[in-house]
Design a protein around this motif. Structure first.
Motif, PDB file in Angstrom:
ATOM      1  N   VAL A   1       0.234  -1.862  -6.402  1.00 48.23           N
ATOM      2  CA  VAL A   1       0.276  -0.809  -5.381  1.00 48.23           C
ATOM      3  C   VAL A   1      -1.155  -0.411  -5.050  1.00 48.23           C
ATOM      4  O   VAL A   1      -1.913   0.020  -5.931  1.00 48.23           O
ATOM      5  CB  VAL A   1       1.076   0.416  -5.867  1.00 48.23           C
ATOM      6  N   VAL A   2      -1.531  -0.567  -3.797  1.00 50.23           N
ATOM      7  CA  VAL A   2      -2.916  -0.346  -3.370  1.00 50.23           C
ATOM      8  C   VAL A   2      -3.040   1.054  -2.766  1.00 50.23           C
ATOM      9  O   VAL A   2      -2.343   1.385  -1.792  1.00 50.23           O
ATOM     10  CB  VAL A   2      -3.360  -1.408  -2.345  1.00 50.23           C
ATOM     11  N   ASN A   3      -3.908   1.843  -3.332  1.00 48.17           N
ATOM     12  CA  ASN A   3      -4.084   3.229  -2.898  1.00 48.17           C
ATOM     13  C   ASN A   3      -4.462   3.313  -1.422  1.00 48.17           C
ATOM     14  O   ASN A   3      -5.435   2.710  -0.973  1.00 48.17           O
ATOM     15  CB  ASN A   3      -5.169   3.901  -3.753  1.00 48.17           C
ATOM     16  N   SER A   4      -3.659   4.044  -0.660  1.00 47.69           N
ATOM     17  CA  SER A   4      -3.901   4.360   0.756  1.00 47.69           C
ATOM     18  C   SER A   4      -3.837   3.163   1.699  1.00 47.69           C
ATOM     19  O   SER A   4      -4.102   3.314   2.892  1.00 47.69           O
ATOM     20  CB  SER A   4      -5.267   5.055   0.928  1.00 47.69           C
ATOM     21  N   ALA A   5      -3.486   1.986   1.211  1.00 48.48           N
ATOM     22  CA  ALA A   5      -3.487   0.797   2.075  1.00 48.48           C
ATOM     23  C   ALA A   5      -2.358   0.866   3.098  1.00 48.48           C
ATOM     24  O   ALA A   5      -1.298   1.436   2.866  1.00 48.48           O
ATOM     25  CB  ALA A   5      -3.351  -0.463   1.243  1.00 48.48           C
ATOM     26  N   SER A   6      -2.603   0.247   4.240  1.00 45.20           N
ATOM     27  CA  SER A   6      -1.657   0.237   5.357  1.00 45.20           C
ATOM     28  C   SER A   6      -0.611  -0.861   5.178  1.00 45.20           C
ATOM     29  O   SER A   6      -0.554  -1.552   4.155  1.00 45.20           O
ATOM     30  CB  SER A   6      -2.419   0.006   6.666  1.00 45.20           C
ATOM     31  N   HIS A   7       0.169  -1.062   6.218  1.00 40.97           N
ATOM     32  CA  HIS A   7       1.210  -2.089   6.207  1.00 40.97           C
ATOM     33  C   HIS A   7       0.619  -3.497   6.169  1.00 40.97           C
ATOM     34  O   HIS A   7       1.270  -4.424   5.707  1.00 40.97           O
ATOM     35  CB  HIS A   7       2.088  -1.918   7.451  1.00 40.97           C
ATOM     36  N   VAL A   8      -0.623  -3.658   6.645  1.00 40.99           N
ATOM     37  CA  VAL A   8      -1.234  -4.996   6.654  1.00 40.99           C
ATOM     38  C   VAL A   8      -2.248  -5.108   5.515  1.00 40.99           C
ATOM     39  O   VAL A   8      -3.426  -5.393   5.725  1.00 40.99           O
ATOM     40  CB  VAL A   8      -1.869  -5.342   8.019  1.00 40.99           C
ATOM     41  N   VAL A   9      -1.767  -4.932   4.302  1.00 39.34           N
ATOM     42  CA  VAL A   9      -2.644  -4.988   3.133  1.00 39.34           C
ATOM     43  C   VAL A   9      -3.291  -6.362   2.990  1.00 39.34           C
ATOM     44  O   VAL A   9      -4.379  -6.488   2.421  1.00 39.34           O
ATOM     45  CB  VAL A   9      -1.851  -4.591   1.862  1.00 39.34           C
TER      46      VAL A   9
ATOM     47  N   GLY B   1       0.823  -1.202   0.000  1.00 42.06           N
ATOM     48  CA  GLY B   1       0.000   0.000   0.000  1.00 42.06           C
ATOM     49  C   GLY B   1       0.853   1.245   0.000  1.00 42.06           C
ATOM     50  O   GLY B   1       1.914   1.267   0.633  1.00 42.06           O
ATOM     51  N   ASP B   2       0.385   2.279  -0.679  1.00 40.87           N
ATOM     52  CA  ASP B   2       1.175   3.516  -0.673  1.00 40.87           C
ATOM     53  C   ASP B   2       0.928   4.341   0.587  1.00 40.87           C
ATOM     54  O   ASP B   2       1.494   5.420   0.754  1.00 40.87           O
ATOM     55  CB  ASP B   2       0.934   4.344  -1.938  1.00 40.87           C
ATOM     56  N   GLY B   3       0.105   3.807   1.520  1.00 41.72           N
ATOM     57  CA  GLY B   3      -0.082   4.441   2.818  1.00 41.72           C
ATOM     58  C   GLY B   3       0.677   3.730   3.929  1.00 41.72           C
ATOM     59  O   GLY B   3       0.418   3.964   5.116  1.00 41.72           O
ATOM     60  N   ASP B   4       1.621   2.866   3.558  1.00 40.78           N
ATOM     61  CA  ASP B   4       2.402   2.091   4.533  1.00 40.78           C
ATOM     62  C   ASP B   4       3.285   3.022   5.356  1.00 40.78           C
ATOM     63  O   ASP B   4       4.050   3.809   4.810  1.00 40.78           O
ATOM     64  CB  ASP B   4       3.261   1.073   3.781  1.00 40.78           C
ATOM     65  N   LYS B   5       3.193   2.900   6.690  1.00 37.70           N
ATOM     66  CA  LYS B   5       4.005   3.732   7.575  1.00 37.70           C
ATOM     67  C   LYS B   5       5.163   2.973   8.215  1.00 37.70           C
ATOM     68  O   LYS B   5       6.026   3.569   8.844  1.00 37.70           O
ATOM     69  CB  LYS B   5       3.123   4.343   8.674  1.00 37.70           C
ATOM     70  N   ASN B   6       5.171   1.648   8.065  1.00 39.41           N
ATOM     71  CA  ASN B   6       6.289   0.860   8.585  1.00 39.41           C
ATOM     72  C   ASN B   6       7.452   0.826   7.597  1.00 39.41           C
ATOM     73  O   ASN B   6       8.603   1.029   7.960  1.00 39.41           O
ATOM     74  CB  ASN B   6       5.842  -0.569   8.911  1.00 39.41           C
ATOM     75  N   ILE B   7       7.131   0.520   6.333  1.00 30.91           N
ATOM     76  CA  ILE B   7       8.137   0.516   5.269  1.00 30.91           C
ATOM     77  C   ILE B   7       7.660   1.518   4.227  1.00 30.91           C
ATOM     78  O   ILE B   7       6.618   1.300   3.595  1.00 30.91           O
ATOM     79  CB  ILE B   7       8.292  -0.873   4.624  1.00 30.91           C
ATOM     80  N   PRO B   8       8.363   2.619   4.023  1.00 27.94           N
ATOM     81  CA  PRO B   8       7.891   3.621   3.060  1.00 27.94           C
ATOM     82  C   PRO B   8       7.654   3.029   1.674  1.00 27.94           C
ATOM     83  O   PRO B   8       8.393   2.145   1.233  1.00 27.94           O
ATOM     84  CB  PRO B   8       9.045   4.635   3.039  1.00 27.94           C
ATOM     85  N   ALA B   9       6.613   3.521   1.018  1.00 25.66           N
ATOM     86  CA  ALA B   9       6.262   3.010  -0.314  1.00 25.66           C
ATOM     87  C   ALA B   9       7.423   3.116  -1.296  1.00 25.66           C
ATOM     88  O   ALA B   9       7.612   2.241  -2.146  1.00 25.66           O
ATOM     89  CB  ALA B   9       5.040   3.756  -0.848  1.00 25.66           C
ATOM     90  N   LYS B  10       8.222   4.173  -1.165  1.00 23.58           N
ATOM     91  CA  LYS B  10       9.373   4.318  -2.067  1.00 23.58           C
ATOM     92  C   LYS B  10      10.388   3.199  -1.858  1.00 23.58           C
ATOM     93  O   LYS B  10      11.013   2.725  -2.817  1.00 23.58           O
ATOM     94  CB  LYS B  10      10.024   5.690  -1.877  1.00 23.58           C
ATOM     95  N   ALA B  11      10.550   2.778  -0.616  1.00 18.84           N
ATOM     96  CA  ALA B  11      11.467   1.670  -0.331  1.00 18.84           C
ATOM     97  C   ALA B  11      10.930   0.372  -0.913  1.00 18.84           C
ATOM     98  O   ALA B  11      11.680  -0.431  -1.494  1.00 18.84           O
ATOM     99  CB  ALA B  11      11.680   1.528   1.172  1.00 18.84           C
ATOM    100  N   LEU B  12       9.630   0.157  -0.779  1.00 16.37           N
ATOM    101  CA  LEU B  12       9.002  -1.049  -1.312  1.00 16.37           C
ATOM    102  C   LEU B  12       9.097  -1.069  -2.835  1.00 16.37           C
ATOM    103  O   LEU B  12       9.396  -2.110  -3.446  1.00 16.37           O
ATOM    104  CB  LEU B  12       7.548  -1.132  -0.849  1.00 16.37           C
ATOM    105  N   GLY B  13       8.846   0.074  -3.469  1.00 11.64           N
ATOM    106  CA  GLY B  13       8.955   0.156  -4.919  1.00 11.64           C
ATOM    107  C   GLY B  13      10.381  -0.073  -5.394  1.00 11.64           C
ATOM    108  O   GLY B  13      10.614  -0.730  -6.427  1.00 11.64           O
TER     109      GLY B  13
END
Length: 255
Positions: A230-238, A205-217
């Motif tokens: 990539v899920v819009n606004s989803a949290s770390h537990v997508v 999710g691009d709303g992940d606060k544990n691992i930034p979306a840029k790091a995941l990408g």
């Protein structure tokens, strides 16, 4: 019976046998990450089982990368037939190491997960790009008698940090039952990763606060992901908030 009729009969029998002898579906092995447990996969498992998959949700000890990977490796070794390994968060580092040496692992699925290269640690990758707020959300460390500390997310901050798109009633239970991870596990360097030679798939999710979306990408692109969702606004537990979507990607990886 004429020669033509006999030939048709034999061909029909062979085709019928081929239709029956379909390849077995891979077993899906799911590895949870820090601050979660195997129940975090329940929605995904229900979907996969409905579609005929055998599923195993490993109880990840969250003690050390090397030790946790050995445990998952042992589980994979016990399974006859193909396997798809799925990891969430820190569990992604675990499957990257656990898959090595197992020719039956056909694909890797990273669910809001770390995919480190050799010599990288989860904590290092989480801080590589801005946007992560996990450090601010942690409760005071729990000192372990054998040395080191266990880390938990402060229950009052759990939903906002970890699972903002999951109903509050559910996140209250998740916060109380969260599994701690050792600080040492988050700072342990990874070994040579399986994603360099096993097809990989990513969802986050691009709303992940544990691992930034840029790091995941960044990690998905580096691993040459076959498909990245990539899920819009989803949290770390997508996988909790979007279980059908995650199961769909796992199904694609299994095929």
């Amino acid at each position: 019976m004429s020669k033509i009729a006999a030939t048709v009969a034999i061909a029909t029998a062979l085709m019928s046998g081929a239709a029956v002898a379909q390849p077995a579906k891979p077993t899906i092995v799911l590895v949870h990450g820090a601050f979660a447990d195997s129940s975090s996969w329940n929605g995904v498992i229900a979907n996969l089982q409905k579609n005929g998959y055998t599923t195993v949700a490993v109880a990840n000890p969250l003690r050390s990368v090397s030790g946790d990977a050995r445990l998952v490796s042992d589980v994979v070794a016990s399974i006859a037939g193909p396997v798809v390994l799925v990891g969430h968060s820190y569990g992604g580092q675990v499957i990257s190491n656990a898959a090595k040496g197992h020719d039956n692992v056909k694909s890797l699925v990273y669910v809001a997960a770390f995919a480190p290269d050799a010599g990288e640690a989860a904590s290092e990758l989480a801080g590589k790009f801005p946007g992560g707020t996990l450090g601010e959300a942690l409760a005071p460390p729990v000192k372990l008698t054998g040395g080191g500390v266990d880390l938990y997310i402060d229950q009052a901050k759990f939903r906002d940090q970890f699972a903002h798109d999951v109903p509050a009633e559910a996140t209250a239970l998740m916060a109380a039952g969260q599994r701690p991870i050792t600080e040492a596990a988050l700072t342990e360097k990874s070994g040579e990763p399986a994603w360099k030679h096993v097809p990989s798939f990513f969802v986050y999710g691009d709303g992940d606060k544990n691992i930034p979306a840029k790091a995941l990408g960044y990690m998905a692109e580096r691993a040459r992901s076959k498909r990245t969702v990539v899920v819009n606004s989803a949290s770390h537990v997508v996988m909790v908030s979007q279980p059908d979507l995650v199961a769909k990607l796992i199904d694609e990886a299994a095929r």
